[in-house]
Design a protein around this motif. Sequence first.
Motif, PDB file in Angstrom:
ATOM      1  N   PRO A   1      14.974   6.370  44.251  1.00 33.27           N
ATOM      2  CA  PRO A   1      13.941   6.695  45.818  1.00 33.27           C
ATOM      3  C   PRO A   1      14.773   8.325  46.206  1.00 33.27           C
ATOM      4  O   PRO A   1      15.302   8.085  47.859  1.00 33.27           O
ATOM      5  N   CYS A   2      14.239   8.845  45.416  1.00 33.31           N
ATOM      6  CA  CYS A   2      14.612  10.371  45.869  1.00 33.31           C
ATOM      7  C   CYS A   2      13.678  11.182  45.287  1.00 33.31           C
ATOM      8  O   CYS A   2      12.629  11.255  44.521  1.00 33.31           O
ATOM      9  N   HIS A   3      13.495  12.607  46.049  1.00 32.62           N
ATOM     10  CA  HIS A   3      12.460  13.792  45.759  1.00 32.62           C
ATOM     11  C   HIS A   3      13.195  14.167  44.802  1.00 32.62           C
ATOM     12  O   HIS A   3      14.372  15.363  44.760  1.00 32.62           O
ATOM     13  N   LYS A   4      12.214  14.279  43.550  1.00 36.70           N
ATOM     14  CA  LYS A   4      13.255  15.550  42.305  1.00 36.70           C
ATOM     15  C   LYS A   4      12.742  16.309  43.089  1.00 36.70           C
ATOM     16  O   LYS A   4      12.058  17.344  42.785  1.00 36.70           O
ATOM     17  N   ILE A   5      13.635  17.124  42.761  1.00 36.38           N
ATOM     18  CA  ILE A   5      13.550  18.993  42.426  1.00 36.38           C
ATOM     19  C   ILE A   5      13.287  19.906  41.399  1.00 36.38           C
ATOM     20  O   ILE A   5      12.076  20.734  41.921  1.00 36.38           O
ATOM     21  N   GLU A   6      12.584  19.403  40.500  1.00 35.96           N
ATOM     22  CA  GLU A   6      11.823  20.024  39.713  1.00 35.96           C
ATOM     23  C   GLU A   6      10.089  19.338  40.001  1.00 35.96           C
ATOM     24  O   GLU A   6       9.717  19.716  39.317  1.00 35.96           O
ATOM     25  N   TRP A   7      10.159  18.438  40.441  1.00 35.26           N
ATOM     26  CA  TRP A   7       8.882  18.376  41.122  1.00 35.26           C
ATOM     27  C   TRP A   7       8.433  19.800  41.691  1.00 35.26           C
ATOM     28  O   TRP A   7       7.120  19.744  41.043  1.00 35.26           O
ATOM     29  N   GLN A   8       8.880  20.186  42.406  1.00 39.93           N
ATOM     30  CA  GLN A   8       8.952  21.856  43.153  1.00 39.93           C
ATOM     31  C   GLN A   8       8.508  22.664  41.878  1.00 39.93           C
ATOM     32  O   GLN A   8       8.046  23.788  42.531  1.00 39.93           O
ATOM     33  N   PHE A   9       8.609  22.917  41.189  1.00 36.12           N
ATOM     34  CA  PHE A   9       8.731  23.578  39.976  1.00 36.12           C
ATOM     35  C   PHE A   9       7.287  24.840  39.901  1.00 36.12           C
ATOM     36  O   PHE A   9       6.691  23.660  39.541  1.00 36.12           O
ATOM     37  N   LYS A  10       6.828  25.508  40.077  1.00 31.25           N
ATOM     38  CA  LYS A  10       6.027  25.892  39.077  1.00 31.25           C
ATOM     39  C   LYS A  10       5.143  25.633  37.761  1.00 31.25           C
ATOM     40  O   LYS A  10       4.150  25.205  38.300  1.00 31.25           O
ATOM     41  N   VAL A  11       5.634  25.176  37.513  1.00 32.42           N
ATOM     42  CA  VAL A  11       6.206  25.389  35.665  1.00 32.42           C
ATOM     43  C   VAL A  11       5.883  23.783  35.273  1.00 32.42           C
ATOM     44  O   VAL A  11       5.118  22.690  34.479  1.00 32.42           O
ATOM     45  N   THR A  12       6.007  22.971  36.224  1.00 30.44           N
ATOM     46  CA  THR A  12       6.024  21.333  36.523  1.00 30.44           C
ATOM     47  C   THR A  12       4.455  20.516  36.506  1.00 30.44           C
ATOM     48  O   THR A  12       4.036  20.797  37.611  1.00 30.44           O
ATOM     49  N   GLN A  13       3.899  20.257  35.300  1.00 32.70           N
ATOM     50  CA  GLN A  13       2.567  19.844  36.253  1.00 32.70           C
ATOM     51  C   GLN A  13       2.800  18.246  36.429  1.00 32.70           C
ATOM     52  O   GLN A  13       1.606  17.450  36.798  1.00 32.70           O
ATOM     53  N   ARG A  14       3.172  17.890  35.497  1.00 23.96           N
ATOM     54  CA  ARG A  14       3.524  16.448  35.134  1.00 23.96           C
ATOM     55  C   ARG A  14       5.054  15.555  34.712  1.00 23.96           C
ATOM     56  O   ARG A  14       5.910  16.315  35.032  1.00 23.96           O
ATOM     57  N   CYS A  15       4.885  14.369  34.831  1.00 21.82           N
ATOM     58  CA  CYS A  15       6.309  13.481  34.424  1.00 21.82           C
ATOM     59  C   CYS A  15       6.514  13.686  33.862  1.00 21.82           C
ATOM     60  O   CYS A  15       5.510  12.434  33.236  1.00 21.82           O
ATOM     61  N   ASP A  16       7.423  13.983  33.122  1.00 18.55           N
ATOM     62  CA  ASP A  16       7.378  14.216  31.435  1.00 18.55           C
ATOM     63  C   ASP A  16       7.972  13.239  30.872  1.00 18.55           C
ATOM     64  O   ASP A  16       7.705  11.963  29.996  1.00 18.55           O
ATOM     65  N   ARG A  17       9.039  12.080  31.949  1.00 16.40           N
ATOM     66  CA  ARG A  17       9.441  10.716  31.476  1.00 16.40           C
ATOM     67  C   ARG A  17       8.016   9.849  31.426  1.00 16.40           C
ATOM     68  O   ARG A  17       8.727   9.410  31.106  1.00 16.40           O
TER      69      ARG A  17
END
Length: 167
Positions: free
Chosen positions: A107-123
């Motif tokens: 239960p936390c916000h992941k920093i990677e979700w805000q990267f411009k290159v991140t469009q989806r959850c790869d996991r």
Amino acid sequence: MEVENIKPWLFRVQPYQGESLSHFLGRFRRANDLTPTGLGKAAGLGGAIARWEKFRFNPPPTRQQLEALAVVVGVDADRLAHMLPPAGVGMKLEPIRLCAVCYTESPCHKIEWQFKVTQRCDRHKLSLLSECPNCGARFKFPALWADGWCQRCFMTFTDMAQCQKHY
């Protein structure tokens, strides 16, 4: 014993793997009933805490600032640095994004979700949410995520997982 020699104690908050600095600071402040200004004063950082909670890292936190924050929050400065975007990685300040399945697991916000290159959850192979699927409200900054739900309609982030689309 003189009153001015009494040091205040603070509850320790352990960071989650991949957690954004914004989310961590919010959790730490709530555990200790602090405002951004109060935490900034305790660490000698002035208004930096309020900026960092909104992903405003221009200029980025210095090593000295991270070390000052580390003393107050009880988390190593290197660990705090991992909650920031890596050098050269562009950030999306808005909209705030979320993988509800990841949030259910941790239960936390992941920093990677805000990267411009991140469009989806790869996991999980899911698109990221940028608004509540129930009412359409944009997500607040992660420092304000006290209860893990939409602040307008109260749909939980866990319930939002069923609304994410596979890619």
